[in-house]
Design a protein around this motif. Structure first.
Motif, PDB file in Angstrom:
ATOM      1  N   ASP A   1      12.089  -8.601 -35.220  1.00 44.71           N
ATOM      2  CA  ASP A   1      12.422  -9.964 -34.819  1.00 44.71           C
ATOM      3  C   ASP A   1      11.356 -10.409 -33.820  1.00 44.71           C
TER       4      ASP A   1
ATOM      5  N   SER B   1      10.872 -13.519 -32.798  1.00 44.32           N
ATOM      6  CA  SER B   1      11.189 -14.847 -32.270  1.00 44.32           C
ATOM      7  C   SER B   1      10.827 -14.990 -30.798  1.00 44.32           C
TER       8      SER B   1
ATOM      9  N   ASN C   1      10.268 -11.009 -38.846  1.00 45.81           N
ATOM     10  CA  ASN C   1      11.415 -11.891 -39.073  1.00 45.81           C
ATOM     11  C   ASN C   1      11.475 -12.972 -38.000  1.00 45.81           C
ATOM     12  N   ARG C   2      11.960 -14.135 -38.393  1.00 46.13           N
ATOM     13  CA  ARG C   2      12.145 -15.287 -37.502  1.00 46.13           C
ATOM     14  C   ARG C   2      10.811 -15.737 -36.915  1.00 46.13           C
TER      15      ARG C   2
ATOM     16  N   ALA D   1       7.931 -18.354 -36.099  1.00 46.72           N
ATOM     17  CA  ALA D   1       8.028 -19.772 -35.728  1.00 46.72           C
ATOM     18  C   ALA D   1       7.053 -20.663 -36.482  1.00 46.72           C
TER      19      ALA D   1
ATOM     20  N   HIS E   1       1.879 -18.429 -35.177  1.00 45.87           N
ATOM     21  CA  HIS E   1       2.638 -17.314 -34.632  1.00 45.87           C
ATOM     22  C   HIS E   1       2.454 -16.076 -35.518  1.00 45.87           C
TER      23      HIS E   1
ATOM     24  N   SER F   1      10.432 -16.884 -42.076  1.00 47.79           N
ATOM     25  CA  SER F   1      10.519 -17.890 -41.026  1.00 47.79           C
ATOM     26  C   SER F   1      11.931 -17.948 -40.447  1.00 47.79           C
ATOM     27  N   ARG F   2      12.039 -18.619 -39.310  1.00 44.66           N
ATOM     28  CA  ARG F   2      13.352 -18.788 -38.699  1.00 44.66           C
ATOM     29  C   ARG F   2      14.291 -19.489 -39.672  1.00 44.66           C
TER      30      ARG F   2
END
Length: 438
Positions: free
Chosen positions: A120, A122, A149-150, A152, A156, A174-175
């Motif tokens: 993750d 994020s 994962n996730r 932005a 990123h 993506s998120r």
């Protein structure tokens, strides 16, 4: 004679729970299926909910792989059977890569399976490189790539790729605007998500896959001894009625296979639909699930309640585990404090609580061997019935700690313990026939 098989096999793991392993595994499975590949998915460790979602994503049954509960040889056999029919085999890990004894890393090393690390990202960028380097080197494991994962933005993603150094980025996701809903035991049942198919298709579309990295992953060689399976017809002539609906949904597919191989005839019914125990059943299996979410309906299902009480009065063997046991007590209190009457075969009251009451791998020692399984519940049982035995907790420190109580009331045997039948088929058969196995 030894049979040599090969398939592209990958274990999907992470640094911890909550990184999105299930979402990513489901997205990858669905993406590969949409590309025309035959995909089989396994779940590491004891679990009922994740496999339901992964089955929908892969459009194939999902079984458990666990070096302790399932055993090394049964894991090997299941992988070999999957390799005969699949182009790709995905194994979703449990918790973090090195958590547990045995861990997901132990499973990967046992069969030479490369690992995909879900991270993750994020709230990080360059630090992702340090995280996955540590995951690779701590064991070590063969780390085939990273799935971020996730993510932005493309910028990123580029920062994450640059930080990985010599570890390839296999994919990124993506998120997500809409995530898979959860409740106290994990994901909600997939049948409760109205748009589950479109949600999985969207996740598959959002998952960007690097074809070069994917194609560079070498197939895993599996050596499997071709042996004639020894099947005992212990349950020949036995008809087992099995509760199966949203309140009684926690069923290992391997348990049903095991009962069938033992010679039993299986029939299913729904207490939630107020269906009675099927006539002619010699035994009844009440698996776990979410009776606490459906307590109001179950309390009014008089046809179901009368039929299970009558079966018990006739000495029909009943095995009830976790939620199945809860439905047979005098009453059940939900998290809001409402009390609902249940079938009243096992004297006592069950109360839901916000605090976890039981979790982990456990085993029941019987005269046929150890019947393995697990426990996972947020409720407590208050009963005047004295246990006839108890399971033991499995841990790296040993197996001496006392686990879940096992109760017997007439033809009923009940426990919070979820049994994995193939770990000791004869003991499972005895539970279903009501014989003392302790």
């Amino acid at each position: 004679m030894q049979e040599q098989l090969q398939a592209r096999i990958l274990l999907v793991s992470a640094v911890a729970s909550g990184q999105g392993k299930t979402t990513v595994t489901a997205a990858l499975a669905r993406k590969l299926v949409l590309q025309g590949l035959r995909v089989r998915v396994f779940k590491t460790g004891p679990d009922f909910l994740d496999p339901m979602l992964l089955e929908i994503a892969s459009r194939a049954p999902v079984y458990s792989l666990d070096l302790w509960m399932v055993g090394l040889e049964q894991c090997r056999t299941q992988l070999a059977e999957a390799a005969r029919v699949a182009d790709v085999i995905l194994i979703e890990g449990v918790m973090g890569l090195y958590d547990g004894a045995p861990s997901s890393a132990d499973l990967a090393r046992a069969f030479g399976v490369p690992v995909l690390a879900v991270v993750d990202v994020s709230a990080m960028a360059q630090t992702c490189g340090a995280v996955v380097t540590g995951l690779r080197d701590y064991g070590p494991v063969n780390l085939a790539g990273v799935i971020a994962n996730r993510v932005a933005s493309p910028g990123h993603a580029a920062m994450v790729v640059a930080a990985l150094r010599d570890i390839p980025m296999l994919a990124s996701l993506s998120r997500q605007e809409k995530s898979l809903p959860e409740r106290h035991l994990g994901l909600v049942l997939p049948d409760e998500v109205a748009d589950i198919e479109s949600l999985l298709d969207t996740l598959a579309e959002q998952l960007t896959l690097d074809a070069d990295v994917w194609n560079a992953i070498s197939p895993v060689q599996l050596d499997q001894e071709q042996a004639i399976e020894q099947v005992t017809s212990t349950l020949a002539g036995t008809t087992i009625a099995i509760a199966r609906d949203a309140a009684f949904a926690f069923l290992y597919p391997a348990n049903l296979d095991c009962l069938t191989k033992l010679g039993a005839k299986l029939c299913f019914f729904s207490p939630l639909a107020n269906q009675p125990v099927p006539s002619g059943a010699n035994a009844i299996y009440l698996p776990g699930g979410y009776p606490e979410l459906h307590a109001a309906t179950l309390s009014k299902a008089m046809i179901w309640q009368d039929s299970i009480r009558q079966a018990h009065a006739r000495d029909v063997s009943i095995w009830a585990e976790c939620g199945g046991m809860m439905s047979l007590t005098d009453s059940l209190s939900d998290l809001e404090g409402n009390s609902w009457s249940m079938a009243g075969i096992l004297p006592g009251h069950v109360a839901m609580q916000k605090r976890l009451a039981g979790l982990g791998s456990q085993g029941l020692t019987t005269r046929h061997g150890i019947l393995r399984g697990h426990t996972f519940h947020y409720s407590r049982l208050e009963t005047s019935v004295a246990p006839i035995s108890a399971t033991f907790k499995h841990s790296s420190a040993g197996t001496g700690a006392v686990g879940e109580a096992v109760y017997k009331v007439g033809s009923l045997t009940a426990s919070y313990f979820h049994a994995y039948f193939p770990s000791c088929p004869l003991a499972a058969a005895m539970l279903l026939t009501g014989e003392m196995v302790i």
